[in-house]
Design a protein around this motif. Structure first.
Motif, mmCIF file in Angstrom:
data_model
loop_
_atom_site.group_PDB
_atom_site.id
_atom_site.type_symbol
_atom_site.label_atom_id
_atom_site.label_comp_id
_atom_site.label_asym_id
_atom_site.label_seq_id
_atom_site.Cartn_x
_atom_site.Cartn_y
_atom_site.Cartn_z
ATOM 1 N N ALA A 1 47.021 48.853 29.569
ATOM 2 C CA ALA A 1 48.190 48.017 29.281
ATOM 3 C C ALA A 1 48.460 47.047 30.426
ATOM 4 O O ALA A 1 48.768 45.867 30.205
ATOM 5 C CB ALA A 1 49.411 48.901 29.027
ATOM 6 N N TYR A 2 48.335 47.521 31.652
ATOM 7 C CA TYR A 2 48.588 46.664 32.814
ATOM 8 C C TYR A 2 47.586 45.516 32.873
ATOM 9 O O TYR A 2 47.949 44.370 33.164
ATOM 10 C CB TYR A 2 48.524 47.495 34.093
ATOM 11 C CG TYR A 2 48.659 46.677 35.356
ATOM 12 C CD1 TYR A 2 49.887 46.133 35.727
ATOM 13 C CD2 TYR A 2 47.559 46.433 36.171
ATOM 14 C CE1 TYR A 2 50.017 45.371 36.880
ATOM 15 C CE2 TYR A 2 47.677 45.674 37.321
ATOM 16 C CZ TYR A 2 48.906 45.145 37.672
ATOM 17 O OH TYR A 2 49.021 44.379 38.810
ATOM 18 N N GLU A 3 46.320 45.800 32.600
ATOM 19 C CA GLU A 3 45.317 44.740 32.646
ATOM 20 C C GLU A 3 45.530 43.716 31.531
ATOM 21 O O GLU A 3 45.194 42.542 31.688
ATOM 22 C CB GLU A 3 43.917 45.339 32.566
ATOM 23 C CG GLU A 3 43.554 46.143 33.808
ATOM 24 C CD GLU A 3 42.115 46.597 33.812
ATOM 25 O OE1 GLU A 3 41.284 45.989 33.113
ATOM 26 O OE2 GLU A 3 41.814 47.566 34.526
ATOM 27 N N MET A 4 46.085 44.146 30.428
ATOM 28 C CA MET A 4 46.371 43.210 29.337
ATOM 29 C C MET A 4 47.634 42.399 29.599
ATOM 30 O O MET A 4 47.773 41.280 29.094
ATOM 31 C CB MET A 4 46.523 43.974 28.017
ATOM 32 C CG MET A 4 45.244 44.617 27.515
ATOM 33 S SD MET A 4 45.529 45.501 25.954
ATOM 34 C CE MET A 4 44.063 46.537 25.874
ATOM 35 N N LEU A 5 48.563 42.944 30.404
ATOM 36 C CA LEU A 5 49.875 42.326 30.567
ATOM 37 C C LEU A 5 50.128 41.742 31.954
ATOM 38 O O LEU A 5 50.902 40.797 32.097
ATOM 39 C CB LEU A 5 50.970 43.350 30.252
ATOM 40 C CG LEU A 5 50.953 43.943 28.841
ATOM 41 C CD1 LEU A 5 51.931 45.107 28.744
ATOM 42 C CD2 LEU A 5 51.288 42.881 27.811
ATOM 43 N N ALA B 1 42.693 38.505 41.705
ATOM 44 C CA ALA B 1 41.757 37.451 41.314
ATOM 45 C C ALA B 1 41.391 37.571 39.839
ATOM 46 O O ALA B 1 41.372 36.574 39.101
ATOM 47 C CB ALA B 1 40.502 37.515 42.185
ATOM 48 N N MET B 2 41.109 38.798 39.383
ATOM 49 C CA MET B 2 40.744 38.990 37.986
ATOM 50 C C MET B 2 41.940 38.795 37.060
ATOM 51 O O MET B 2 41.840 38.138 36.011
ATOM 52 C CB MET B 2 40.153 40.384 37.776
ATOM 53 C CG MET B 2 39.832 40.701 36.320
ATOM 54 S SD MET B 2 38.619 39.560 35.598
ATOM 55 C CE MET B 2 37.108 40.217 36.321
ATOM 56 N N LEU B 3 43.082 39.350 37.428
ATOM 57 C CA LEU B 3 44.252 39.254 36.553
ATOM 58 C C LEU B 3 44.706 37.811 36.361
ATOM 59 O O LEU B 3 45.171 37.438 35.280
ATOM 60 C CB LEU B 3 45.395 40.105 37.111
ATOM 61 C CG LEU B 3 45.168 41.621 37.073
ATOM 62 C CD1 LEU B 3 46.291 42.349 37.798
ATOM 63 C CD2 LEU B 3 45.053 42.124 35.642
ATOM 64 N N THR B 4 44.568 36.992 37.391
ATOM 65 C CA THR B 4 44.938 35.585 37.230
ATOM 66 C C THR B 4 43.942 34.858 36.331
ATOM 67 O O THR B 4 44.317 33.931 35.610
ATOM 68 C CB THR B 4 45.044 34.869 38.589
ATOM 69 O OG1 THR B 4 43.839 35.063 39.335
ATOM 70 C CG2 THR B 4 46.219 35.398 39.389
ATOM 71 N N VAL B 5 42.683 35.287 36.352
ATOM 72 C CA VAL B 5 41.702 34.719 35.420
ATOM 73 C C VAL B 5 42.028 35.159 33.994
ATOM 74 O O VAL B 5 41.973 34.358 33.050
ATOM 75 C CB VAL B 5 40.267 35.139 35.795
ATOM 76 C CG1 VAL B 5 39.285 34.742 34.692
ATOM 77 C CG2 VAL B 5 39.850 34.498 37.109
ATOM 78 N N LEU B 6 42.383 36.425 33.823
ATOM 79 C CA LEU B 6 42.708 36.925 32.485
ATOM 80 C C LEU B 6 43.907 36.194 31.884
ATOM 81 O O LEU B 6 44.025 36.096 30.660
ATOM 82 C CB LEU B 6 42.986 38.433 32.537
ATOM 83 C CG LEU B 6 41.799 39.337 32.896
ATOM 84 C CD1 LEU B 6 42.208 40.803 32.833
ATOM 85 C CD2 LEU B 6 40.609 39.075 31.985
ATOM 86 N N GLU B 7 44.785 35.681 32.747
ATOM 87 C CA GLU B 7 45.934 34.915 32.254
ATOM 88 C C GLU B 7 45.501 33.651 31.516
ATOM 89 O O GLU B 7 46.267 33.090 30.735
ATOM 90 C CB GLU B 7 46.854 34.530 33.419
ATOM 91 C CG GLU B 7 47.774 35.630 33.883
ATOM 92 C CD GLU B 7 48.828 35.983 32.848
ATOM 93 O OE1 GLU B 7 49.514 35.070 32.351
ATOM 94 O OE2 GLU B 7 48.954 37.173 32.525
ATOM 95 N N THR B 8 44.284 33.183 31.781
ATOM 96 C CA THR B 8 43.806 31.950 31.148
ATOM 97 C C THR B 8 43.140 32.212 29.801
ATOM 98 O O THR B 8 42.708 31.271 29.136
ATOM 99 C CB THR B 8 42.815 31.212 32.074
ATOM 100 O OG1 THR B 8 41.631 32.010 32.256
ATOM 101 C CG2 THR B 8 43.438 30.939 33.436
#
Length: 292
Positions: A17-21, A106-113
């Motif tokens: 959930a955290y990685e998705m949100l 770094a990854m979570l900010t990429v996932l935001e895109t």
């Protein structure tokens, strides 16, 4: 050891959930909603669930997708740069390279895109190795469509993610140099430890002063960091581990003021993700358990 599948998989459900949100508070809400749905099942219904892990991940995914739509509107109104909510993690998390990378700033900010469905598919497939048919059920797509989404998301992330792995020893050595430079306000030491093209992204959320745009280049970043040592307050810069990677905690007059996640490339700091929004610092008094 409990026999309840929800309890057994709780840290995995939170991690997904955290990685998705990108928000620990929202991830906790999603996990709680998942628990309520699991608790609503009677003994007969639970006995018919052949794979409790897959069942629970499916609920988490659907709840996270619903929550993402709300978060998207909230982030459109966010003041300044938005960064994920930091998690205090043990150094051991860094030993699981894939897990550490998946929860890194770094990854979570990429996932935001990524789009919402793309993000969920990427997390489930690349981090948790979930079969395509299970992902399809979770996101309401066909397995073939999920394969195509996963391929697009993988290419998108690969083009933007950091490519080099850095050993824990090197990370700790660079952080030590950085802390020495910050504590002493030594401009040259800062220039030596910062990459020439270093980027600082700061998240104050409109609650505290913070640059609303990225600050780029060592010649601009070093003087800003050097000023900390000249402030008319007692300040401490303390090493820590956030989201599976090296970071620094900044205390002013004994109070937690900000944290910064550090990206290290070729022996220098190439990126700092600084979070000063007080609403995002609430979970840093205890370590968060992550798993996959």
């Amino acid at each position: 050891m409990t026999g309840d599948p929800f309890v057994a998989h709780r840290s995995l459900l939170f991690t997904a959930a955290y990685e998705m949100l990108g928000s620990a508070a929202d991830a906790e809400d999603v996990v709680q909603e998942t628990w309520l749905r699991w608790a609503d099942l009677d003994a007969q219904a639970r006995s018919e669930v052949r794979d409790p892990r897959a069942y629970l991940v499916r609920i988490v995914t659907r709840q996270a997708l619903n929550r993402l739509r709300t978060l998207a509107r909230r982030r459109e109104e966010y003041v300044g740069e938005w960064l994920p909510e930091p998690l205090l993690t043990s150094p051991d998390v860094a030993e699981d390279v894939e897990l550490a990378e998946s929860v890194s700033f770094a990854m979570l900010t990429v996932l935001e895109t990524l789009g919402h469905t793309e993000r969920a598919v990427f997390v489930l497939r690349e981090v948790f190795d979930t079969p395509y048919d299970e992902i399809a059920t979770a996101v309401g797509k066909t397995p073939m469509a999920v394969r195509q989404i996963a391929h697009r998301a993988r290419e998108h992330v690969a083009a933007r993610r950091p490519r080099k792995q850095v050993s824990r020893a090197e990370q700790e050595a660079v952080v030590a140099r950085f802390l020495s430079a910050v504590r002493g306000g030594d401009l040259q030491q800062l220039l030596d430890v910062l990459a020439p093209d270093v980027v600082v992204i700061a998240d104050g959320g409109g609650f505290v002063p913070a640059s609303r745009r990225p600050v780029e280049g060592a010649r601009r970043v070093a003087p800003l960091l050097g000023k900390l040592a000249t402030m008319d307050v007692t300040f401490e810069a303390i090493p820590m581990w956030l989201n599976g990677g090296p970071a620094v905690r900044l205390d002013l007059d004994g109070e937690l003021t900000a944290v910064a996640s550090l990206v290290i490339t070729d022996g220098r700091i190439s990126r700092l993700y600084a979070v000063a929004n007080p609403q995002k610092l609430a979970r840093l008094d205890q370590e968060t358990r992550l798993s996959r």
